[in-house]
Write a protein that holds these residues in place. Structure first.
Motif, mmCIF file in Angstrom:
data_model
loop_
_atom_site.group_PDB
_atom_site.id
_atom_site.type_symbol
_atom_site.label_atom_id
_atom_site.label_comp_id
_atom_site.label_asym_id
_atom_site.label_seq_id
_atom_site.Cartn_x
_atom_site.Cartn_y
_atom_site.Cartn_z
ATOM 1 N N UNK A 141 25.068 34.481 43.674
ATOM 2 C CA UNK A 141 26.094 35.130 42.846
ATOM 3 C C UNK A 141 27.240 36.266 44.021
ATOM 4 N N UNK A 142 28.281 37.303 43.942
ATOM 5 C CA UNK A 142 29.287 37.695 44.154
ATOM 6 C C UNK A 142 29.778 37.011 45.512
ATOM 7 N N UNK A 143 30.224 35.662 45.186
ATOM 8 C CA UNK A 143 30.759 34.454 46.161
ATOM 9 C C UNK A 143 32.612 34.632 45.678
ATOM 10 N N UNK A 144 32.640 35.821 44.326
ATOM 11 C CA UNK A 144 34.348 35.674 44.085
ATOM 12 C C UNK A 144 34.568 34.311 43.605
ATOM 13 N N UNK A 145 34.285 33.627 42.923
ATOM 14 C CA UNK A 145 34.618 32.547 42.303
ATOM 15 C C UNK A 145 34.451 32.295 40.913
ATOM 16 N N UNK A 146 35.700 32.241 40.516
ATOM 17 C CA UNK A 146 35.439 31.760 38.981
ATOM 18 C C UNK A 146 34.931 31.184 38.173
ATOM 19 N N UNK A 147 34.678 30.672 36.687
ATOM 20 C CA UNK A 147 35.019 29.718 36.502
ATOM 21 C C UNK A 147 35.767 29.564 35.035
ATOM 22 N N UNK A 148 36.405 28.312 34.639
ATOM 23 C CA UNK A 148 36.586 28.118 33.137
ATOM 24 C C UNK A 148 36.258 28.640 32.072
ATOM 25 N N UNK A 149 37.270 29.596 32.144
ATOM 26 C CA UNK A 149 36.875 30.947 30.733
ATOM 27 C C UNK A 149 37.009 30.362 29.612
ATOM 28 N N UNK A 150 37.530 29.282 29.315
ATOM 29 C CA UNK A 150 38.164 28.352 27.661
ATOM 30 C C UNK A 150 36.476 28.364 27.534
ATOM 31 N N UNK A 151 35.787 27.940 28.015
ATOM 32 C CA UNK A 151 34.163 27.631 28.191
ATOM 33 C C UNK A 151 33.841 28.331 27.019
ATOM 34 N N UNK A 152 34.105 29.997 26.851
ATOM 35 C CA UNK A 152 33.479 31.066 26.381
ATOM 36 C C UNK A 152 34.051 31.148 24.821
ATOM 37 N N UNK A 153 35.732 30.646 24.773
ATOM 38 C CA UNK A 153 36.194 31.387 24.419
ATOM 39 C C UNK A 153 35.683 30.678 22.287
ATOM 40 N N UNK A 154 35.774 31.621 22.173
ATOM 41 C CA UNK A 154 35.385 31.313 20.441
ATOM 42 C C UNK A 154 34.009 30.529 20.497
ATOM 43 N N UNK A 155 33.547 30.602 21.268
ATOM 44 C CA UNK A 155 31.878 29.621 20.583
ATOM 45 C C UNK A 155 30.612 31.195 20.421
ATOM 46 N N UNK A 156 30.350 30.505 19.713
ATOM 47 C CA UNK A 156 28.777 30.721 19.828
ATOM 48 C C UNK A 156 28.196 31.485 20.921
ATOM 49 N N UNK A 157 27.795 32.625 21.027
ATOM 50 C CA UNK A 157 27.020 32.604 22.302
ATOM 51 C C UNK A 157 26.530 33.734 22.182
ATOM 52 N N UNK A 158 24.968 34.045 22.730
ATOM 53 C CA UNK A 158 24.047 35.077 22.934
ATOM 54 C C UNK A 158 24.790 36.542 22.877
ATOM 55 N N UNK A 159 24.794 38.150 22.382
ATOM 56 C CA UNK A 159 25.621 39.016 22.545
ATOM 57 C C UNK A 159 24.666 40.353 23.193
ATOM 58 N N UNK A 160 24.853 40.994 23.499
ATOM 59 C CA UNK A 160 26.003 41.058 24.194
ATOM 60 C C UNK A 160 26.162 40.126 25.727
ATOM 61 N N UNK A 161 27.224 39.880 26.165
ATOM 62 C CA UNK A 161 27.521 38.886 26.584
ATOM 63 C C UNK A 161 28.976 39.307 27.949
ATOM 64 N N UNK A 162 28.262 39.785 29.335
ATOM 65 C CA UNK A 162 28.988 39.946 30.358
ATOM 66 C C UNK A 162 29.589 38.960 31.302
#
Ligand SMILES: O=C(O)c1ccccc1NCC(=O)[C@H](O)[C@H](O)COP(=O)(O)O
Length: 241
Positions: A141-162
């Motif tokens: 981690x800490x590599x300054x690399x982003x991922x496709x945020x839309x993968x998480x958008x509007x999806x059911x996912x565990x919370x809290x999510x950071x």
């Protein structure tokens, strides 16, 4: 209340910048190959400087029991951030042993990775969604690399999510609007070079994240109304002749 975490702090002046900017959580990295690595002594001194103004997370990578014991004893952290390949069973064991909340980092690169998150639901206190490291990376981690945020958008996912991975003062607002996370975490995006934090960028990041969180939380009631089935309005009683 969503929170902003600045990770990988290692000097008093950049720690002060994070605290003065209003970050709710700060993180110390205990991974020897990291440019943000801090010794126990340094982290303890920085921790004393925090003086309760923010929660302290300690970041480890597949640490053994002895290492974790030493870190917890020296720092009395608020949160354990596990950034390795810790299984759900290992997360549960660490959580029980130390009686501390655990934030489990998981790499996201495709929709299938969201299924992996499910295994940690009810085990970790929070999930930190991070980009997967490049194949030749020396740290997970800490590599300054982003991922496709839309993968998480509007999806059911565990919370809290950071949300983390490649965030910076310019993109954190958009990331928050897309993902609507419970918190954001940054390291590289507030640095001039790996391990060298920039106080101005820390201030800019916290301000941008705060503004976006305020915006999405203001928007919430309106969104809730839009999907709601409203009861028919009562007929207005006829008045007069
Ligand atoms: O920061 C490190 O050097 C590090 C080393 C080993 C495991 C994790 C590490 N950092 C994690 C983070 O700082 C964040 O939680 C997250 O990965 C975001 O990092 P960045 O993309 O640099 O903002």
């Amino acid at each position: 209340m969503p929170f902003v975490k600045i990770c990988g702090l290692s000097t008093p002046d950049t720690l002060d910048a994070a605290l003065d900017a209003g970050a709710e959580m700060i993180g110390f990295v205990f991974f020897a190959k990291s440019p943000r690595y801090v010794t126990l002594e340094r982290a303890a001194a920085l921790g004393r400087r925090v003086g309760g103004r923010a929660r302290q997370a300690v970041l480890t990578v597949d640490a053994g029991d002895t290492e974790l014991e030493a870190i917890v004893a020296a720092l009395r952290p608020d949160v354990l951030q596990l950034h390795g390949r810790e299984s759900p069973e290992r997360v549960a064991a660490i959580r029980a042993r130390h009686g501390l909340p655990v934030m489990k980092a998981l790499g996201v690169a495709a929709a299938a990775d969201l299924a992996a998150m499910e295994a940690y639901r009810g085990v970790a206190d929070a999930i930190l969604a991070d980009a997967k490291p490049p194949k030749d990376a020396v740290r997970p981690g800490g590599n300054g690399r982003a991922f496709d945020w839309t993968l998480l958008a509007g999806r059911e996912r565990p919370r809290p999510l950071v949300l983390s991975g490649g965030l910076d003062p310019d993109n954190v607002g958009e990331a928050i609007r897309i993902v609507r996370p419970d918190g954001v975490d940054v390291s590289s995006g507030v640095e001039d070079q790996p391990g060298v934090k920039n106080p101005d960028r820390i201030f800019a990041f916290v301000a941008a994240a705060r503004a976006a969180f305020a915006q999405i939380h203001e928007a919430l009631p309106l969104e809730a109304w839009s999907g709601e089935r409203r009861a028919p309005r009562p007929a207005v009683p006829a008045t007069g002749p």
